[in-house]
Design an enzyme around this catalytic site. Structure first.
Site, PDB file in Angstrom:
ATOM      1  N   GLU A  60      49.424  47.841  35.820  1.00 57.66           N
ATOM      2  CA  GLU A  60      50.084  47.545  36.755  1.00 57.66           C
ATOM      3  C   GLU A  60      51.301  47.941  35.341  1.00 57.66           C
ATOM      4  OE1 GLU A  60      47.382  46.617  36.721  1.00 57.66           O
ATOM      5  OE2 GLU A  60      47.650  46.227  39.178  1.00 57.66           O
ATOM      6  N   HIS A 129      45.478  36.313  45.530  1.00 61.79           N
ATOM      7  CA  HIS A 129      46.399  36.851  46.772  1.00 61.79           C
ATOM      8  C   HIS A 129      47.758  36.292  47.150  1.00 61.79           C
ATOM      9  CE1 HIS A 129      42.717  39.485  46.313  1.00 61.79           C
ATOM     10  NE2 HIS A 129      43.771  40.313  46.313  1.00 61.79           N
TER      11      HIS A 129
END
Ligand SMILES: Cc1ncc(C[n+]2csc(CCOP(=O)(O)OP(=O)(O)O)c2C)c(N)n1
Lengths: 337, 410
Positions: A60, A129
């Protein structure tokens, strides 16, 4: 016009933007060939080629760092972070680099990037999540933070974000990807195809960043919400039979303070709802601003409804996620006060 | 085989500490001219040795020897010498200015001048550097006005960055110098992104990333190598190994084996080590990497082996962690003196001309300083407006910032 899910609307926004401007590039983990784990970028690589829509390594900070460099070159990267929960390795690149490049170079270099990321719970995603990290971004000077609550807004706001000269965090509530969830987990989600806001123009249009929308007019109490919680708030007002005005913030930074202040000055009561953890959440900012700007209009203390101050649980997620019942209790509380 | 025993943690230590005898016997130095110069389209796996050796051109006698020599005209070499001398003079004056309280902070390049000054000459207009804080030579060698650099250092009314950045964190798009971040390593991967963009646009421009030996331990360093290698980005990834990261010796980031350059090998990136105090070698290697990038052959990793002679910054006291005489023992010498000697050996320079050049350069620096100080220093004279605090956070000022600016009285 076409009926679109939020996924299709987001995809359409990128499609329209890529067609209009060769400098728009789309990348992230699994976004190229496969079209993203939520299929938001499906078909873009086939249409625009693999140098404009491509897969990246699982890094990321690499994804965002590369996007910053591309923006410095003159491209307009629209990047997908697979889940908001995984932006933390890139947090440094986002907050100390992207957010500051214009300021520290006095406009010599700029950073027109968009970071799209699915946020929030309600899909049994567990701790990693389901997070809603918006407050971490609203605390950072130089970023813009946008959270759509329906396909029509998602497309218009995403096109605005891509065209924006500054970095925009575009938080997509994944519970809304397929329909306007009303907060009752035992009821099936109504598809967007049955909802007026699922009606989305095929071509280019924009919705300005920094403007809230009144989703339900009312005079007894104001509910301030964004993303999934807009639908929860609407359901709560309906269930409780209270004449509530529901404001959908749409962008948290910049914030449409005028619309909030006007409404609360009228109703004298307010409930702020978000899915993210309560303490130091974005609701604290809204309450603080109301205290500053509406103190003499307030007839009851402002109440917040939020996720609990715990990590996001898996099995008990429907007890974590604020639903219409919790919002209804808060409405009753401020009405009684 | 050793016996099984209780585990114990290994913590690397430098060969000597203050009071000890400097020892660089572990630094293996190839003879000047000894390392071959491969074709730029060589397969990375065929030049793995270059990540462990040191490419050098100037020998002890001041001669340029071997396959990496002969790339610069006398004129270019004299210009290179002047750039390094200018950077050194600039450093000396700004260090003094900091001691006099005219600015808060300064970082000098003493001993490392060849790296950035020579590298800049391998780039073209339009190429982009993503530098860290010890590459002002990129600006000096590109003739960026010294007055502007000083205005930035003094945060005065003419500071191009309006007082928002720490001194020496310059920015100049025009001169291919990306705005410097105080965060180490972040810009390494940004350089790769810029290069990827250039490739996406089928452009001819290339990028260069910069990092120190200590900062190679950051995860962004590895992200950058992954991206550069995956997309074969037209980027030159520079590691300046000046032996020290503030008080921490380079073995802490590197461990006990391998070299910094060798970190590129696992990524399939051609990796070269070069004598960072040899202007000719730095230039030659940088040209090699730039040519590779321009021919769409992908990234190159370069480790510059050098030594930080000065303190890390004006806030540092190196005598607390390394022998005072260590820099004199450094086996690769002084980059300015080495190039000077080479030019004298070649018969295109002399002691007299050198002394004269030194005086001219110092005059030029003092002149620039006078002009900059005329526009103010950190604590005296003209300064950027308080209004400037609020400008430039966004392209357009949002309402909450306008309210805050008004509250501040502007
Ligand atoms: C992310 C980050 N961590 C720590 C620091 C503080 N810091 C500034 S310079 C420095 C040492 C860097 O050493 P090196 O990379 O070897 O470069 P050199 O200064 O030797 O050129 C440190 C730890 C920082 N600026 N950024």
């Amino acid at each position: 016009m076409a009926r679109m899910t939020m996924i299709e609307a987001v995809r359409s926004a990128m499609d329209v933007s890529m067609a209009r401007d060769d400098d728009v590039v789309v990348f992230g983990e699994d976004v190229g060939y496969f079209g993203g784990v939520f299929r938001c970028t499906q078909g873009l690589q086939a249409k625009y080629g693999k140098t404009r829509c491509f897969d990246t390594p699982i890094s990321e900070s690499g994804i965002v760092g590369a996007a910053i460099g591309m923006a410095a070159y003159g491209l307009k990267p629209c990047v997908e972070i697979q889940f908001a929960d995984y932006m933390y390795p890139a947090y440094d690149q986002i907050t100390q680099e992207a957010a500051r490049i214009r300021y520290r170079s006095n406009g010599d270099f700029t950073c027109p990037i968009v970071l799209r990321m699915p946020t929030g719970g309600g899909i049994f995603g567990g701790q990693t999540h389901s997070q809603s990290p918006e407050a971490l971004f609203t605390h950072v000077c130089g970023l813009k933070v946008v959270v759509p609550s329906n396909p029509f807004d998602a497309k218009g706001l995403l096109i605005s974000s891509i065209e924006d000269p500054d970095p925009v965090m575009f938080l997509e509530p994944k519970r809304l990807y397929n329909g306007p969830f009303d907060g009752h987990h035992e009821r099936p989600v109504t598809p967007w195809s049955k909802h007026e806001l699922g009606e989305v123009p095929e071509g280019h249009y924009t919705i300005p960043i920094g403007k809230a929308e009144i989703r339900r007019a009312g005079s007894a109490v104001t509910v301030v919400a964004y993303g999934t919680m807009v639908h929860v708030a609407l359901a709560a007002a309906e269930d409780a039979g209270i004449d509530a005005e529901v404001i959908d913030l749409r962008s948290l930074l910049p914030l449409d303070l005028d619309t909030i202040v006007q409404s609360v000055s009228k109703t004298g009561r307010c409930v702020v709802v978000h899915e993210a953890t309560l303490t130091s959440g974005f609701g604290a900012e809204v309450v603080s601003l109301l205290q500053e700007h509406c103190f003499y209009h307030l007839e009851a203390p402002v109440v917040r409804v939020a996720g609990w101050d715990t990590p996001y649980p898996h099995a008990q997620e429907w007890d974590y996620f604020p639903g219409p019942a919790r919002v209804g209790r808060a409405l009753a509380e401020v009405m009684e006060a | 085989m050793t016996e099984f025993a209780q585990l114990s943690l290994h913590v690397p230590e430098p060969a000597v500490r203050p009071g000890g005898q400097p020892d660089f016997s572990n630094v293996k130095i190839a003879k000047a001219g000894a390392v071959p110069r491969p074709e730029v389209d060589v397969a990375p796996e065929d030049i793995r040795d270059l990540a462990y050796s040191i490419i050098r051109v100037l020998n002890r006698d001041g001669e340029a020897v071997g396959p990496w020599s002969g790339m610069l005209s006398d004129e270019a070499l004299r210009a290179g010498l002047r750039h390094m001398m200018k950077l050194r003079a600039f450093d000396a004056r700004m260090l003094m200015a900091q001691r006099q309280g005219k600015t808060s902070f300064y970082m000098q390049h003493l001993g490392e001048e060849a790296v950035s000054c020579a590298f800049r000459k391998a780039l073209r207009a339009g190429d982009m550097n993503f530098p860290t804080y010890r590459q002002a030579g990129l600006l000096i060698a590109d003739d960026y006005p010294m007055v502007e650099m000083m205005n930035q250092i003094f945060s005065n009314e003419r500071d191009p960055l309006h007082g928002r950045q720490l001194p020496i964190m310059y920015s100049s798009k025009e001169h291919g110098f990306f705005t410097v971040s105080g965060n180490l390593a972040t810009q390494y991967v940004q350089a790769v992104g810029w290069a990827m963009a250039s490739a996406i646009k089928n452009d001819e421009r290339i990028a260069a990333g910069w990092i120190g030996d200590g900062s190679t331990a950051e995860s962004d360093f590895h992200s950058a190598l992954v991206f550069a290698s995956t997309y074969k980005a037209p980027v030159i990834l520079n590691i300046v190994n000046n032996q020290w990261a503030i008080s921490t010796f380079q073995g802490i980031a590197r461990g006990g084996s391998g070299t910094f350059a060798a970190r590129g090998l696992g990524f399939g990136i051609p990796a070269l080590r070069v004598d960072g105090n040899d202007y000719l070698a730095v230039y030659a290697v940088a040209c090699w990497a730039a040519e590779r990038a321009r021919r769409n052959l992908g990234p190159t990793l370069i480790e510059y082996v050098t030594y930080r002679v000065g303190a890390h910054s004006t806030s540092d006291d190196p005598s607390a962690y390394r022998p005072k005489t260590e820099s004199e023992a450094w086996p690769l010498g002084d980059p300015v003196l080495r190039l000077k000697k080479h030019l004298i050996v070649k018969g295109v320079w002399s002691e007299e001309r050198h002394t004269q050049a030194e005086a001219e350069i110092m005059d030029e620096v003092i002149e620039a300083q006078k002009e900059a100080e005329h526009h103010g220093t950190l604590h005296a004279g003209g300064r950027p407006s308080v209004r400037d605090i609020f400008e430039g956070v966004y392209a357009e000022m949002p309402p909450h910032l306008r309210r805050q600016r008004q509250k501040a009285g502007y």
